[in-house]
Design an enzyme around this catalytic site. Structure first.
Site, mmCIF file in Angstrom:
data_model
loop_
_atom_site.group_PDB
_atom_site.id
_atom_site.type_symbol
_atom_site.label_atom_id
_atom_site.label_comp_id
_atom_site.label_asym_id
_atom_site.label_seq_id
_atom_site.Cartn_x
_atom_site.Cartn_y
_atom_site.Cartn_z
ATOM 1 N N LYS A 22 0.839 -1.208 0.000
ATOM 2 C CA LYS A 22 0.000 0.000 0.000
ATOM 3 C C LYS A 22 0.872 1.256 0.000
ATOM 4 O O LYS A 22 0.629 2.183 -0.765
ATOM 5 C CB LYS A 22 -0.932 -0.031 1.222
ATOM 6 C CG LYS A 22 -1.871 1.153 1.318
ATOM 7 C CD LYS A 22 -3.132 0.809 2.068
ATOM 8 C CE LYS A 22 -2.926 0.750 3.569
ATOM 9 N NZ LYS A 22 -2.697 2.071 4.180
ATOM 10 N N GLY A 95 -5.323 7.767 5.223
ATOM 11 C CA GLY A 95 -4.441 8.721 5.895
ATOM 12 C C GLY A 95 -3.187 8.959 5.074
ATOM 13 O O GLY A 95 -2.715 10.096 4.932
ATOM 14 N N ASP A 321 1.840 -0.961 11.902
ATOM 15 C CA ASP A 321 0.524 -1.457 11.476
ATOM 16 C C ASP A 321 0.251 -2.893 11.924
ATOM 17 O O ASP A 321 -0.834 -3.421 11.668
ATOM 18 C CB ASP A 321 0.418 -1.390 9.946
ATOM 19 C CG ASP A 321 0.393 0.055 9.458
ATOM 20 O OD1 ASP A 321 -0.059 0.939 10.223
ATOM 21 O OD2 ASP A 321 0.832 0.305 8.322
ATOM 22 N N ARG A 398 -7.441 -3.314 9.486
ATOM 23 C CA ARG A 398 -6.541 -4.248 10.188
ATOM 24 C C ARG A 398 -7.194 -4.842 11.439
ATOM 25 O O ARG A 398 -6.887 -5.952 11.839
ATOM 26 C CB ARG A 398 -5.228 -3.555 10.521
ATOM 27 C CG ARG A 398 -4.523 -3.047 9.264
ATOM 28 C CD ARG A 398 -3.061 -2.746 9.511
ATOM 29 N NE ARG A 398 -2.564 -1.776 8.556
ATOM 30 C CZ ARG A 398 -2.249 -2.028 7.287
ATOM 31 N NH1 ARG A 398 -2.353 -3.244 6.822
ATOM 32 N NH2 ARG A 398 -1.810 -1.072 6.490
HETATM 33 C C1 S3P Z 1 2.382 4.780 6.214
HETATM 34 C C2 S3P Z 1 2.905 5.175 7.404
HETATM 35 C C3 S3P Z 1 2.378 4.741 8.705
HETATM 36 C C4 S3P Z 1 1.421 3.574 8.571
HETATM 37 C C5 S3P Z 1 0.479 3.718 7.424
HETATM 38 C C6 S3P Z 1 1.254 3.845 6.129
HETATM 39 C C7 S3P Z 1 2.990 5.296 4.974
HETATM 40 O O1 S3P Z 1 1.713 5.825 9.308
HETATM 41 O O2 S3P Z 1 0.704 3.396 9.767
HETATM 42 O O3 S3P Z 1 -0.371 2.598 7.328
HETATM 43 O O4 S3P Z 1 2.742 4.725 3.892
HETATM 44 O O5 S3P Z 1 3.737 6.276 5.045
HETATM 45 P P1 S3P Z 1 2.521 6.895 10.194
HETATM 46 O O6 S3P Z 1 3.507 7.518 9.315
HETATM 47 O O7 S3P Z 1 1.509 7.895 10.664
HETATM 48 O O8 S3P Z 1 3.106 6.107 11.317
#
Ligand code: S3P
Length: 443
Positions: A22, A95, A321, A398
């Protein structure tokens, strides 16, 4: 609202391929859009989260086409090339998409309002908007820590040096993406090194990035602005976070052996696998190789006896994660599994500490937490999970997948409600798990 029923299973076996990573999929579209020329992406994760990123980029003038299954092309218009004044970007549940794109928007002559679903609309955004405002972006209602957020970027950003109090690849990447448009160099310091896919991909395309460990053990990442990004093709490895579900299922389910192919084994993503091995799991990495700047391997796991351990804060960034599925493995371990320094889990798609502990307690499993610690008390071979409960996903993919894996060792079924969210990271999860013998059924 869809639900999945998970039933007691044994003899999980087979070789499977889980979908593309992802993090790397988002980045291949986002960074691809900043290249001048066409790139082709193989094995792109075709999930809701990644579609949200693709659609947002299209709205801002980037041509993105699907060529065939999981094969896509992006026609990058160069650094600082996003356009439009009235963009309304619906980032859904993502996010990563929202936060990384905010960085790219900050470095273009473009205006965009970011919105998201109920879960994303509850997640903190100041961690991104505060550094971006330093780069010169104009952000309406800067005190708004939540979506919707409107950003007006500029083609040339100010070079910044930003010290982040949290280790977050999303924060780091967002700042670096804004820094692409800067005439100087952009620096971010983070307490421990978070996943470095942005740095690897930008380097692959020709950018100059330096990563240094400082005397106080924090990490400094510096990008030289306005790099020449050469269009090159990307092959996305399989997602180690998605692989963790069949892998842990094999470890906890009797008489099982499962192999997951072509998994990204970037050092900053495999904390869970290291932890499971320390707990006694029989996991092997074979056929290690490198594709476009990332290491990959085939991972095999078998039914194993586990013991509880303390997982230190220093490991959090490399398995951020994976705590929900670690908690599931911990139930089968003998003794306490203590997860330290995990407060960031409270700011994910849902408060994961709360969701895990409440779900486990509902199943009669002892699990406790403080603001930044979680403890699961395992009973080893005496572990007995009664099941017969319903767990809500809380719009967290998850959480949904982890409790479904737990159902494999429950005497009676576990029903997970609101499972559509699984499509945000692992399309065909049900089918893939059934392929190795998991007794899952759509309800
Ligand atoms: C991700 C960073 C992580 C992770 C998210 C994917 C990324 O978040 O939890 O699923 O692709 O940069 P954080 O950077 O907020 O820890």
């Amino acid at each position: 609202m869809n639900s999945i029923i998970s039933n007691k299973s044994s003899n999980l076996s087979g070789e499977i391929i889980v979908p593309g990573d992802k993090s790397i999929s988002h980045r291949s579209l986002i960074i691809g859009s900043a290249v001048t020329g066409k790139i082709t992406i193989k094995n792109l994760l075709e999930s809701e989260d990644v579609f949200a990123t693709a659609n947002a980029l299209r709205q801002m003038g980037v041509t993105i086409n699907k060529l065939s299954n999981n094969k896509w092309e992006v026609f990058g218009n160069g650094i600082g090339s996003l356009s439009g004044k009235n963009n309304m970007l619906d980032m859904g549940n993502s996010g990563t998409g929202a936060r990384l794109l905010m960085g790219l928007v900050a470095g273009s002559d473009v205006e965009a309002t970011f919105i998201g679903d109920e879960s994303l609309s509850k997640r903190p955004m100041k961690r991104i908007t505060l550094p971006l405002i330093e780069t010169g972006a104009i952000i309406e209602n800067i005190n708004n820590d939540r979506l919707p957020i409107k950003i007006k970027g500029s083609k040339i950003t100010l070079p910044i040096e930003y010290e982040s109090s949290i280790s977050s690849a999303q924060v780091k990447s967002s700042i670096l993406l804004a820094g692409l448009s800067s005439l100087g160099s952009t620096t971010i310091v983070e307490p421990s090194l978070s996943r470095d896919h942005t740095e690897r991909m930008l380097t692959y395309f020709g950018a100059k990035i330096e990563t240094t460990k400082l005397k106080n053990s924090t990490w400094k990442i510096t990008l030289d602005g306005i790099p020449t990004l050469i269009p090159l093709d990307i092959d996305v490895p399989s997602d180690p976070s998605s692989a963790s579900f069949p892998i842990v299922s094999a470890i906890i389910t009797p008489n099982s052996k499962v192999k997951v192919m072509n998994v990204c084994i970037n050092e900053l993503r495999i904390g869970l696998y290291k932890t499971l091995i320390e707990m006694g799991a029989n996991i092997k990495f074979n056929n290690t190789r490198k594709i476009n700047g990332e290491f990959i391997a085939d991972i095999t796991a078998e039914t194993s006896k586990l013991k509880g351990i303390t997982v230190p804060k220093s490991r959090v960034a490399s398995m951020i994660d994976e705590y929900p599925i670690l908690a599931v493995a911990a139930i089968k371990a003998k003794g306490d599994t203590i997860m330290e320094g995990v407060e960031e889990l409270r700011y994910k798609e849902t408060d994961r500490i709360k969701a895990i502990c409440e779900g486990l307690q509902k199943l009669g499993i002892e699990a406790t937490n403080t603001k930044d610690t979680m403890v699961v008390i395992g009973k080893g071979s005496k572990t007995k999970v009664n099941g017969n409960v319903q767990i809500n996903s809380n719009l967290d993919h998850r959480i949904a997948m982890s409790f479904l894996c737990l159902g494999l060792i429950s005497e009676n079924p576990i029903i997970v409600e609101d499972t559509d969210t699984i499509n945000s990271s692992f399309p065909f999860f049900l089918e893939k798990m059934k392929e190795i013998g998991a007794k899952f059924q759509q309800s």
